[in-house]
Scaffold this motif. Structure first.
Motif, PDB file in Angstrom:
ATOM      1  N   PHE A  11       0.804  -1.214   0.000  1.00 47.30           N
ATOM      2  CA  PHE A  11       0.000   0.000   0.000  1.00 47.30           C
ATOM      3  C   PHE A  11       0.841   1.270   0.000  1.00 47.30           C
ATOM      4  N   THR A  12       2.168   1.121   0.040  1.00 43.86           N
ATOM      5  CA  THR A  12       3.043   2.286  -0.070  1.00 43.86           C
ATOM      6  C   THR A  12       3.412   2.584  -1.522  1.00 43.86           C
ATOM      7  N   HIS A  13       2.964   1.757  -2.447  1.00 40.85           N
ATOM      8  CA  HIS A  13       3.291   1.951  -3.866  1.00 40.85           C
ATOM      9  C   HIS A  13       2.672   3.260  -4.365  1.00 40.85           C
ATOM     10  N   PRO A  14       3.333   3.968  -5.288  1.00 33.39           N
ATOM     11  CA  PRO A  14       2.794   5.218  -5.844  1.00 33.39           C
ATOM     12  C   PRO A  14       1.397   5.088  -6.439  1.00 33.39           C
ATOM     13  N   LEU A  15       0.974   3.873  -6.773  1.00 28.37           N
ATOM     14  CA  LEU A  15      -0.383   3.653  -7.261  1.00 28.37           C
ATOM     15  C   LEU A  15      -1.418   4.251  -6.323  1.00 28.37           C
ATOM     16  N   PHE A  16      -1.120   4.252  -5.012  1.00 27.79           N
ATOM     17  CA  PHE A  16      -2.079   4.719  -4.010  1.00 27.79           C
ATOM     18  C   PHE A  16      -1.868   6.171  -3.598  1.00 27.79           C
ATOM     19  N   SER A  17      -0.990   6.885  -4.281  1.00 27.63           N
ATOM     20  CA  SER A  17      -0.614   8.223  -3.837  1.00 27.63           C
ATOM     21  C   SER A  17      -1.749   9.243  -3.905  1.00 27.63           C
ATOM     22  N   GLN A  18      -2.766   8.988  -4.763  1.00 24.92           N
ATOM     23  CA  GLN A  18      -3.883   9.921  -4.880  1.00 24.92           C
ATOM     24  C   GLN A  18      -5.223   9.290  -4.507  1.00 24.92           C
ATOM     25  N   ILE A  19      -5.188   8.066  -4.034  1.00 20.93           N
ATOM     26  CA  ILE A  19      -6.420   7.359  -3.678  1.00 20.93           C
ATOM     27  C   ILE A  19      -7.105   8.015  -2.485  1.00 20.93           C
ATOM     28  N   THR A  20      -8.417   8.271  -2.635  1.00 19.32           N
ATOM     29  CA  THR A  20      -9.217   8.794  -1.522  1.00 19.32           C
ATOM     30  C   THR A  20     -10.264   7.788  -1.055  1.00 19.32           C
ATOM     31  N   HIS A  21     -10.804   6.989  -1.993  1.00 23.06           N
ATOM     32  CA  HIS A  21     -11.862   6.018  -1.680  1.00 23.06           C
ATOM     33  C   HIS A  21     -11.386   4.618  -2.068  1.00 23.06           C
ATOM     34  N   LEU A  22     -11.486   3.700  -1.122  1.00 28.26           N
ATOM     35  CA  LEU A  22     -10.966   2.357  -1.348  1.00 28.26           C
ATOM     36  C   LEU A  22     -11.914   1.323  -0.755  1.00 28.26           C
ATOM     37  N   GLU A  23     -12.346   0.367  -1.594  1.00 27.35           N
ATOM     38  CA  GLU A  23     -13.131  -0.763  -1.090  1.00 27.35           C
ATOM     39  C   GLU A  23     -12.352  -2.043  -1.359  1.00 27.35           C
ATOM     40  N   ILE A  24     -12.229  -2.873  -0.339  1.00 24.48           N
ATOM     41  CA  ILE A  24     -11.407  -4.076  -0.401  1.00 24.48           C
ATOM     42  C   ILE A  24     -12.303  -5.308  -0.523  1.00 24.48           C
ATOM     43  N   SER A  45      -5.519  -9.908  10.390  1.00 24.98           N
ATOM     44  CA  SER A  45      -4.614  -9.470  11.444  1.00 24.98           C
ATOM     45  C   SER A  45      -3.206  -9.267  10.899  1.00 24.98           C
ATOM     46  N   ASN A  46      -3.002  -9.668   9.633  1.00 28.72           N
ATOM     47  CA  ASN A  46      -1.700  -9.524   9.001  1.00 28.72           C
ATOM     48  C   ASN A  46      -1.322  -8.054   8.891  1.00 28.72           C
ATOM     49  N   SER A  47      -0.056  -7.749   9.031  1.00 32.57           N
ATOM     50  CA  SER A  47       0.399  -6.363   9.020  1.00 32.57           C
ATOM     51  C   SER A  47       0.139  -5.669   7.701  1.00 32.57           C
ATOM     52  N   VAL A  48      -0.083  -6.437   6.620  1.00 32.02           N
ATOM     53  CA  VAL A  48      -0.338  -5.800   5.334  1.00 32.02           C
ATOM     54  C   VAL A  48      -1.541  -4.878   5.428  1.00 32.02           C
ATOM     55  N   TRP A  49      -2.547  -5.246   6.218  1.00 30.15           N
ATOM     56  CA  TRP A  49      -3.740  -4.415   6.348  1.00 30.15           C
ATOM     57  C   TRP A  49      -3.483  -3.201   7.228  1.00 30.15           C
ATOM     58  N   HIS A  50      -2.578  -3.326   8.174  1.00 27.76           N
ATOM     59  CA  HIS A  50      -2.203  -2.168   8.982  1.00 27.76           C
ATOM     60  C   HIS A  50      -1.559  -1.102   8.108  1.00 27.76           C
ATOM     61  N   ASN A  51      -0.938  -1.523   7.016  1.00 29.12           N
ATOM     62  CA  ASN A  51      -0.269  -0.583   6.119  1.00 29.12           C
ATOM     63  C   ASN A  51      -1.240   0.264   5.303  1.00 29.12           C
ATOM     64  N   LEU A  52      -2.529  -0.007   5.408  1.00 26.37           N
ATOM     65  CA  LEU A  52      -3.512   0.872   4.773  1.00 26.37           C
ATOM     66  C   LEU A  52      -3.371   2.301   5.296  1.00 26.37           C
ATOM     67  N   ALA A  53      -2.887   2.425   6.521  1.00 25.54           N
ATOM     68  CA  ALA A  53      -2.721   3.748   7.128  1.00 25.54           C
ATOM     69  C   ALA A  53      -1.637   4.572   6.450  1.00 25.54           C
ATOM     70  N   THR A  54      -0.833   3.951   5.585  1.00 28.64           N
ATOM     71  CA  THR A  54       0.230   4.678   4.897  1.00 28.64           C
ATOM     72  C   THR A  54      -0.268   5.371   3.632  1.00 28.64           C
ATOM     73  N   ILE A  55      -1.504   5.111   3.224  1.00 27.96           N
ATOM     74  CA  ILE A  55      -2.061   5.776   2.038  1.00 27.96           C
ATOM     75  C   ILE A  55      -2.344   7.225   2.413  1.00 27.96           C
ATOM     76  N   PRO A  56      -1.670   8.192   1.818  1.00 29.46           N
ATOM     77  CA  PRO A  56      -1.644   9.562   2.345  1.00 29.46           C
ATOM     78  C   PRO A  56      -2.964  10.323   2.338  1.00 29.46           C
ATOM     79  N   PHE A  57      -3.810  10.102   1.327  1.00 30.31           N
ATOM     80  CA  PHE A  57      -5.043  10.885   1.223  1.00 30.31           C
ATOM     81  C   PHE A  57      -6.303  10.032   1.375  1.00 30.31           C
ATOM     82  N   LEU A 104      -6.971   0.825  12.550  1.00 29.87           N
ATOM     83  CA  LEU A 104      -6.961   1.753  11.417  1.00 29.87           C
ATOM     84  C   LEU A 104      -7.549   3.108  11.779  1.00 29.87           C
ATOM     85  N   LEU A 105      -8.578   3.122  12.594  1.00 26.64           N
ATOM     86  CA  LEU A 105      -9.163   4.389  13.026  1.00 26.64           C
ATOM     87  C   LEU A 105      -8.174   5.200  13.857  1.00 26.64           C
ATOM     88  N   SER A 106      -7.271   4.504  14.523  1.00 23.89           N
ATOM     89  CA  SER A 106      -6.277   5.174  15.355  1.00 23.89           C
ATOM     90  C   SER A 106      -5.061   5.642  14.570  1.00 23.89           C
TER      91      SER A 106
END
Length: 239
Positions: free
Chosen positions: A93-106, A116-128, A146-148
């Motif tokens: 989720f740190t890839h530039p693909l997500f650099s302008q993403i505002t709305h995301l459905e998984i 519980s895998n850390s990959v989902w915790h990395n959703l917090a790295t999407i800047p916008f 994620l809310l935190s």
């Protein structure tokens, strides 16, 4: 001919504002007003029509398409990321693909990826990232984290199908994080409807809009501040 050429230049980009990619295409295959592309049909469009690279709403179930969309300035995505990246371990989720993403459905499900895998915790790295939704209610287990950690997040939606709501299971009653999640007005649980994403793509009232309204009512006191669950009667238009 000169007038027609100008009209074509003005109108044609609207055909590609939303790009639908499908794994298997049949003749005439489409998704309610949207032409569905395969990799074979989309690549020539991206190469021949630069404006197509400004599409903002991709919806996909086509595997191995990362190279097709990685350079697009995407705003909205509705996707199973295991298929997009090729494997669960490759999700980034740190890839530039997500650099302008505002709305995301998984679309991923617990049987393929452990929430519980850390990959989902990395959703917090999407800047916008302001709007996040999980299609499977089991992902409620990482919502509090994620809310935190995702400070730009305005709405976090956990969605469930008719069977969840009708059985009264679309709730967090008894969940380990029940008290804290219920206190956060950004957390919403609601039903889902087929092709609901298309309402938003056409400027209609989609589930994002309904969730935003619900959050605003909780904040203003128009409804119980701890009422995180939008009942089936409120989401009936989505079915």
């Amino acid at each position: 001919m000169r007038v027609a050429w100008r009209v074509e230049n003005w109108v044609e980009p609207f055909l590609y504002r939303t790009v639908v990619l499908r794994a298997f295409l049949l003749p005439g295959n489409h998704v309610e007003e949207h032409i569905a592309h395969s990799a074979d049909t989309l690549f020539p469009i991206l190469e021949a029509k630069p404006f197509a690279r400004h599409s903002v709403n991709p919806w996909t179930e086509l595997p191995h398409l990362f190279s097709i969309i990685q350079d697009l300035p995407l705003k909205h995505m509705y996707c199973a990321f295991e298929f997009l990246f090729g494997s669960p371990r490759a999700i980034d989720f740190t890839h530039p693909l997500f650099s302008q993403i505002t709305h995301l459905e998984i679309f991923d499900h617990p049987h393929t990826l452990d929430p519980s895998n850390s990959v989902w915790h990395n959703l917090a790295t999407i800047p916008f990232l302001t709007h996040l939704a999980f299609e499977d209610p089991f992902f409620v287990y990482i919502c509090l984290t994620l809310l935190s950690t995702c400070h730009s997040l305005r709405v976090l939606v956990v969605r469930g199908g008719p069977q969840w709501n009708r059985l009264g299971n679309l709730s967090i009653a008894g969940h380990r994080d029940e008290q804290q999640l219920a206190k956060d007005p950004r957390f919403v649980m609601m039903g889902w409807g087929i092709r609901d994403w298309q309402l938003g793509a056409h400027g209609g009232t989609d589930y994002w809009s309904q969730a935003e309204d619900w959050v605003a009512k909780r904040r203003s006191g128009d409804i119980d501040a701890r009422q995180y669950r939008i009942g089936w009667e409120e989401t009936g238009t989505l079915v």
